[in-house]
Design an enzyme around this catalytic site. Structure first.
Site, mmCIF file in Angstrom:
data_model
loop_
_atom_site.group_PDB
_atom_site.id
_atom_site.type_symbol
_atom_site.label_atom_id
_atom_site.label_comp_id
_atom_site.label_asym_id
_atom_site.label_seq_id
_atom_site.Cartn_x
_atom_site.Cartn_y
_atom_site.Cartn_z
ATOM 1 N N HIS A 1 -7.880 -1.195 -6.039
ATOM 2 C CA HIS A 1 -9.170 -1.458 -6.655
ATOM 3 C C HIS A 1 -9.107 -1.610 -8.162
ATOM 4 C CE1 HIS A 1 -8.347 2.775 -6.885
ATOM 5 N NE2 HIS A 1 -9.333 2.980 -7.711
ATOM 6 N N CYS A 2 -7.936 -1.395 -8.783
ATOM 7 C CA CYS A 2 -7.870 -1.378 -10.247
ATOM 8 C C CYS A 2 -6.857 -2.348 -10.844
ATOM 9 C CB CYS A 2 -7.550 0.039 -10.737
ATOM 10 S SG CYS A 2 -8.903 1.203 -10.540
ATOM 11 N N ILE A 3 -5.583 -2.176 -10.483
ATOM 12 C CA ILE A 3 -4.522 -2.851 -11.232
ATOM 13 C C ILE A 3 -4.609 -4.377 -11.164
ATOM 14 C CG2 ILE A 3 -2.033 -3.029 -11.541
ATOM 15 C CD1 ILE A 3 -1.785 -0.210 -10.491
#
Length: 441
Positions: A277-279
């Site tokens: 969900h981030c990188i």
């Protein structure tokens, strides 16, 4: 701060200290649900909000829909007073509203704040004096000040006097038993000193260490730095993987050797692309916002380009491997091993495995998958497959032209796979020893 404002702040701080505050968690996914359980665990009444009626029904029945979160924990929270609802008008019941909603990219690879904005717009009519609002969703610096604060003011409420606004980025690592919501330090930045005081007081009741920063923008930038740091380093090893492959060198062996240096080196590992969900997303939030200030983030964008090219690189290596067997992708039966974005979880957010599956399907391959954590291919926002996980019997393994190891779950029997597979394309470096039927990608 005048006496009236102090009274509002003191009343909320007293509720927090006495565990009488009602905590509203908005978004009950991989971030919101662990946070819900932690607040419930320490004695708060928690009211969970989600637009997915199926999730709400499951939680109210004491059932978990996330593999690494046991249903027993949901049932315990229910007994302690936790309740889930789709009725956002009930948000006035909460003394703290913590937003844990997705922040994806749109089709132009630009920030999509629609989940934050639409969610908050549904809460704004029900905001009241004496509430804390905390945004945990990853976003670019300025979002809290530019998007949330004006909406609070539109209700005639003053930030720092009537409503207390903070940004405290989530740091969940799904499936990592070494770190929990309680033990992971929590960064928090407030819009005003009063906001900061209330935010720190709330999070200090559920987290062992709270890290204050000077502003919401500093907190927003902190989250981006954490993940861009990883993105850039993964981009580096992904590029080195390509160079090493051309030179006939195993990059995984090189990384293992380099990691023996006790200082000045941190091991990052190449793969078929970035997931989670981030990188894969966070760098684009910063590069987009940086343009507003006339800054071109070339280094960050280059790493993003390298990482985004990895699914194509894997498809290319698979194509070469099939060609050596006098086969084409079109018509070949290809089994993808692992479709979660990382090993040992059921989390498929931004999984590169799915991107690779689509590319192979578009090239005419007959696609199947095996993932012990995902028995049925779920409904995703952008990807569609009508598939169920295949059981890895020796006969089944041998029936495929190629097995692509995309996510190296520990529950796979790697010896059996190597013994019975005609061809394996290993994008994770799981197979340490050379084998005639294993190709590194």
């Amino acid at each position: 701060m005048n006496d009236a404002a102090n009274t509002v702040k003191r009343g909320l701080l007293d509720k927090i200290a006495a565990r009488r505050a009602v905590i509203g968690i908005v978004g009950l996914g991989y971030v919101g649900l662990p946070l819900t359980l932690r607040f419930s665990e320490v004695g708060y009444k928690v009211l969970g909000f989600d637009i997915d009626a199926a999730k709400v029904e499951a939680l109210n029945s004491g059932r978990s829909y996330i593999e690494h979160i046991a249903s027993a924990k949901i049932a315990a929270a229910r007994k302690a007073g936790f309740e889930a609802t789709t009725r956002f008008e009930r948000s006035h019941e909460a003394d703290a509203l913590i937003l844990c909603v997705p922040t994806p990219l749109n089709k132009h690879r630009e920030p999509d704040l629609s989940y934050i904005i639409n969610t908050f717009d549904s809460l704004v009519p029900h905001l009241r004096e004496g509430q804390l609002v905390s945004l945990e969703s990853t976003t670019y610096p300025g979002t809290t000040d530019e998007e949330l604060a004006p909406r609070i003011a539109s209700r005639g409420l003053k930030v720092g006097r009537d409503v207390f606004l903070v940004f405290s980025p989530e740091r969940e690592d799904p499936g990592n038993a070494s770190f929990t919501t309680r033990t992971i330090p929590k960064v928090c930045g407030g819009t005003t000193p009063a906001c900061q005081e209330v935010g720190l007081a709330l999070y200090a009741t559920v987290v062992e260490r709270v890290v204050p920063v000077s502003s919401t923008r500093a907190a927003e930038m902190t989250k981006l730095l954490e993940n861009i740091h990883r993105s850039v380093n993964i981009g580096l090893v992904n590029e080195m993987k390509i160079v090493a492959d051309r030179m006939g060198i195993d990059i995984h062996e090189v990384i293992r050797a380099a990691a023996t240096k006790p200082f000045g080196f941190v091991a990052y590992h190449p793969g078929p692309g970035l997931g989670g969900h981030c990188i894969p997303i966070d760098p684009f939030y910063l590069t987009w916002k940086a343009r507003e200030y006339g800054v071109h983030t070339r280094f960050i964008e280059l790493a993003g380009e390298v990482n985004a090219s990895m699914p194509d690189y894997v498809v290319g290596k698979l194509t070469e491997a099939l060609n050596r067997e006098r086969k084409s992708i079109k018509g070949s039966r290809i089994l993808v091993l692992g479709i979660a974005y990382k090993k040992n979880v059921d989390d498929m957010r931004e999984s590169p495995s799915v991107v690779i599956m689509e590319k192979l399907r578009d090239l005419g391959a007959e696609i199947a998958y095996s993932d012990p954590h995902i028995p049925v291919f779920p409904k995703l926002r952008e990807h569609r497959f009508d598939l169920r996980s295949m059981v890895l019997t020796p006969t089944a393994i041998a029936s495929y032209d190629c097995l692509l190891l995309a996510t190296d779950h520990d529950r796979f029997d790697y010896d059996a796979i190597r013994t019975h597979a005609k061809l394996i394309v290993d994008s994770r470096g799981r197979y340490l020893e050379p084998a005639k039927n294993v190709v590194k990608a």
